[in-house]
Design an enzyme around this catalytic site. Structure first.
Site, PDB file in Angstrom:
ATOM      1  CG  ASP A 488     -11.522  19.493 -38.886  1.00  0.00           C
ATOM      2  OD1 ASP A 488     -11.840  18.247 -38.550  1.00  0.00           O
ATOM      3  OD2 ASP A 488     -10.377  19.939 -39.201  1.00  0.00           O
ATOM      4  CG  HIS A 505      -8.361  23.188 -29.004  1.00  0.00           C
ATOM      5  ND1 HIS A 505      -7.205  23.264 -29.948  1.00  0.00           N
ATOM      6  CD2 HIS A 505      -7.747  23.208 -27.986  1.00  0.00           C
ATOM      7  CE1 HIS A 505      -6.151  23.391 -29.218  1.00  0.00           C
ATOM      8  NE2 HIS A 505      -6.449  23.294 -28.025  1.00  0.00           N
ATOM      9  CB  CYS A 513     -24.819  30.556 -23.133  1.00  0.00           C
ATOM     10  SG  CYS A 513     -24.708  31.922 -21.771  1.00  0.00           S
ATOM     11  CB  CYS A 516     -26.010  29.344 -18.246  1.00  0.00           C
ATOM     12  SG  CYS A 516     -26.656  29.234 -19.922  1.00  0.00           S
ATOM     13  CG  ASN A 604       4.621  16.339 -37.706  1.00  0.00           C
ATOM     14  OD1 ASN A 604       3.577  16.743 -38.278  1.00  0.00           O
ATOM     15  ND2 ASN A 604       5.651  17.450 -37.315  1.00  0.00           N
TER      16      ASN A 604
END
Length: 642
Positions: A488, A505, A513, A516, A604
């Site tokens: 993001d 990611h 593309c 290429c 977490n």
């Protein structure tokens, strides 16, 4: 197999039948759709709901059944994930829409044709509302707003067809004002029995059957539904008769569900929540009176607007006024379940870990609710100690790297692919593999539609305290790198230098593309997709262009991975934020860092497999933790608090 084991095995047997026979699957989806009207994901509850409705009107059952079928059919046409069908979510608004329709229109060919057309609009309306309300930074449920919106549209369209275009005669579509409902089943002959007459006149027998359906799913919900109904009935007793338009609709479709959904479904069931729920029912009654007065000028009914508005305002109020400070907790939408299951949300590491709920069942009517006693088990002292230890670790570190998971972005309003995957299931994102993208035009279409939607969402959201803390570390010359699984760009939006951010990611800000690897501005590809071109080709080699994010089955950038490993090993402190550490290659990178003896801090909401190896573990929402940390860090630097 004894009776107990057999009864426990029935749900799985029923589900297996649904997987084998499409007719059973559809029947299960329809019954669950009826069950969702009383907030129950249980086909047996749905069966009781159908039985209760049949005592009101046969027409009501017919249209609600057809509405559920139409909504389920349109959901399948839209390739909606089976999750929504299996749990009655797809058909729920179809049932509500059918109930609304039966109030105003008779059973005739024109009415059935118009009903079918309008019912097919429920799914696209629901998807549009989900994107704008639930899968956005607002994170608000849509409940039965789609059915309200479509019935309003239907009333306006049919009014035009009847009175402006003159294409349909009023007698051929509208239900006469003096029409009497015809239930499918009636009580035995009254024979002057005043009690039976009272029961049948007020449909008490129907409500009792519906209540039995609720008890099957949740006894707490059933008791609190009665509480809401009685509270609403008491309010009707003090409201002047001139304002009591549609009293039955207010009680059954507004006061009744407001109490049920707030106490134990959207809010943790406590005594204080019970008081809050009562206040919400009172507000719902005031809203009912106001809407009756306002909507009469455009000749529209209030339907379930008081219910929807009251619940939405309650959720917004809880977020703005921090009601958890006085013992009123909201349940995260992706964790919603039966009120009885609330005990599972109150264990260690949960969002309610700072409070314990001790449920002791009392005798009498409220024995199923119990006496809920809140005792503080984690004092503010513990939070201060954690913050102090964290600041000491930061102060002694010179090169800090951040490993960022989905949890850092969810607090800005971006859905987690694994933890809250319903957003992605709308588009069938499980099929978004690289081979599918290259081979199937329909996959490319769905992928680009999701890209357009997700890109619009990212533009609306703002960085949260996690991103601002990273920027602050960079200002202190302590930030080595940020290794993020998110696409993001919120760290860059917070002001972090792009060269400090390693996006494992990819990023949605550009297109690439597949042959290429030439990069293009994403806005050009997005514009082509808006024009209906979902197979944009590279100007150099003719290869397909896709957003520069990693698809399932696509190899990660090797150079990016090597750079991440080098930067992490160059650090003397790693902060792991908002990730379960179950996904490769992040898990292996963290193992490598820990094996080298580099200090590690894990932040977490839930425990991870690496907690026992970390220097410091903090089980808390990262946004809330860093909001406090930022305040203390800025004060320590002699800077104004943000």
């Amino acid at each position: 197999m004894n009776a107990g084991k057999f009864l426990r095995a029935v749900p799985q047997l029923w589900q297996n039948l649904g997987d084998r026979f499409p007719a059973v699957f559809v029947l299960d989806a329809v019954l669950r759709s009826y069950g969702q009207v009383i907030f129950s994901d249980n086909p047996l509850s749905g069966l009781f709901m159908v039985a209760g409705l049949s005592l009101f009107s046969g027409k009501l059952v017919l249209y609600s059944f057809l509405g559920a079928l139409a909504a389920i059919f349109s959901s399948r046409l839209a390739h909606e994930d089976k999750y929504f069908l299996r749990h009655g979510i797809s058909g729920y608004n179809g049932v509500i829409f059918g109930i609304f329709w039966s109030w105003y229109f008779q059973i005739s060919l024109p009415a059935l044709v118009m009903f079918t057309i309008m019912a097919l609009l429920l799914t696209p309306t629901r998807h549009a509302m989900l994107r704008s309300m639930f899968y956005s930074r607002f994170r608000l449920p849509i409940m039965n707003l789609p059915s309200v919106a479509v019935i309003y549209l239907a009333l306006l369209v049919i009014y035009w067809l009847v009175y402006s275009a003159g294409l349909i005669l009023p007698l051929n579509i509208y239900t006469p004002y003096d029409a009497v409902s015809s239930p499918l089943f009636t009580l035995p002959s009254l024979n002057g029995n005043s009690h039976l007459a009272f029961i049948q006149k007020n449909y008490i027998h129907a409500w009792v059957i519906i209540l039995c359906g609720m008890i099957i799913h949740s006894r707490i919900s059933a008791v609190i539904a009665v509480f809401g109904f009685v509270a609403g009935y008491a309010l009707c007793g003090i409201i002047p008769d001139s304002f009591k338009v549609g009293q039955e609709v207010f009680l059954g479709f507004n006061a009744f569900p407001v109490a049920t959904i707030l106490f134990g479904i959207f809010f943790l069931p406590t005594f204080r929540t019970l008081v809050f729920t009562l206040a919400a029912v009172v507000f719902c009654a005031l809203l009912w009176i106001l809407l009756v007065y306002v909507l009469k000028f455009i000749n529209l009914p209030f339907l379930t607007l008081p219910f929807n508005i009251t619940v939405l305002l309650s959720l917004i109020l809880s977020r703005r006024m921090f009601l958890q400070r006085i013992g009123i907790f909201t349940v995260p939408l992706h964790m919603i379940s039966r009120p009885e299951a609330i005990r599972n949300l109150c264990g260690e590491g949960s969002v309610f870990e700072t409070w314990a709920v001790q449920i002791k069942y009392a005798a009498g009517l409220f024995s199923n609710i119990g006496r809920i006693k809140l005792t503080t088990i984690t004092r503010f002292r513990k939070k201060r100690e954690e913050a102090g230890r964290f600041l000491d670790i930061i102060a002694n570190a010179e090169r800090v790297s951040i490993v960022s998971g989905a949890g850092t972005s969810t607090e800005s309003g971006i859905p987690d692919f694994r933890g809250d995957s319903r957003y992605w299931k709308i588009y069938g994102a499980d099929d978004f593999t690289l081979p599918n993208f290259l081979a199937k035009a329909e996959i490319r279409q769905k992928y680009w539609l999701m890209q357009l939607d997700f890109s619009a969402l990212v533009k609306r959201v703002k960085p949260n305290p996690v991103h601002r803390a990273a920027k602050f570390l960079e200002d202190l010359k302590k930030l080595e790198c940020i290794l993020t699984q998110n696409v993001d760009g919120l760290f860059q939006k917070a002001g972090v230098s792009p060269e400090k951010v390693i996006e494992l990611h990819g990023n949605i800000e550009s297109a690439i593309c597949v042959k290429c690897k030439t990069r293009y501005p994403i806005k050009d590809a997005d514009e082509a997709a808006r024009m209906g071109n979902y197979s944009t080709l590279c100007g150099g080699c003719g290869g397909l262009i896709k957003p520069a994010t990693v698809l399932m089955g696509e190899e990660l950038n090797g150079e990016c991975f090597s750079k991440a490993g080098f930067r992490l090993l160059s650090s003397d402190l790693i902060m792991i934020i908002g990730t379960s550490l179950r996904v490769e290659p992040i898990a292996s990178l963290v193992d490598m860092v820990i094996s080298r003896g580099i200090k590690t801090v894990i932040i977490n909401t839930r425990p991870t497999e690496k907690d026992n190896l970390a220097t410091l573990v903090i089980h808390e929402r990262a946004g809330a933790f860093f909001k406090r940390i930022l305040r203390r860090m800025r004060v320590g630097q002699g800077l104004p608090v943000l």
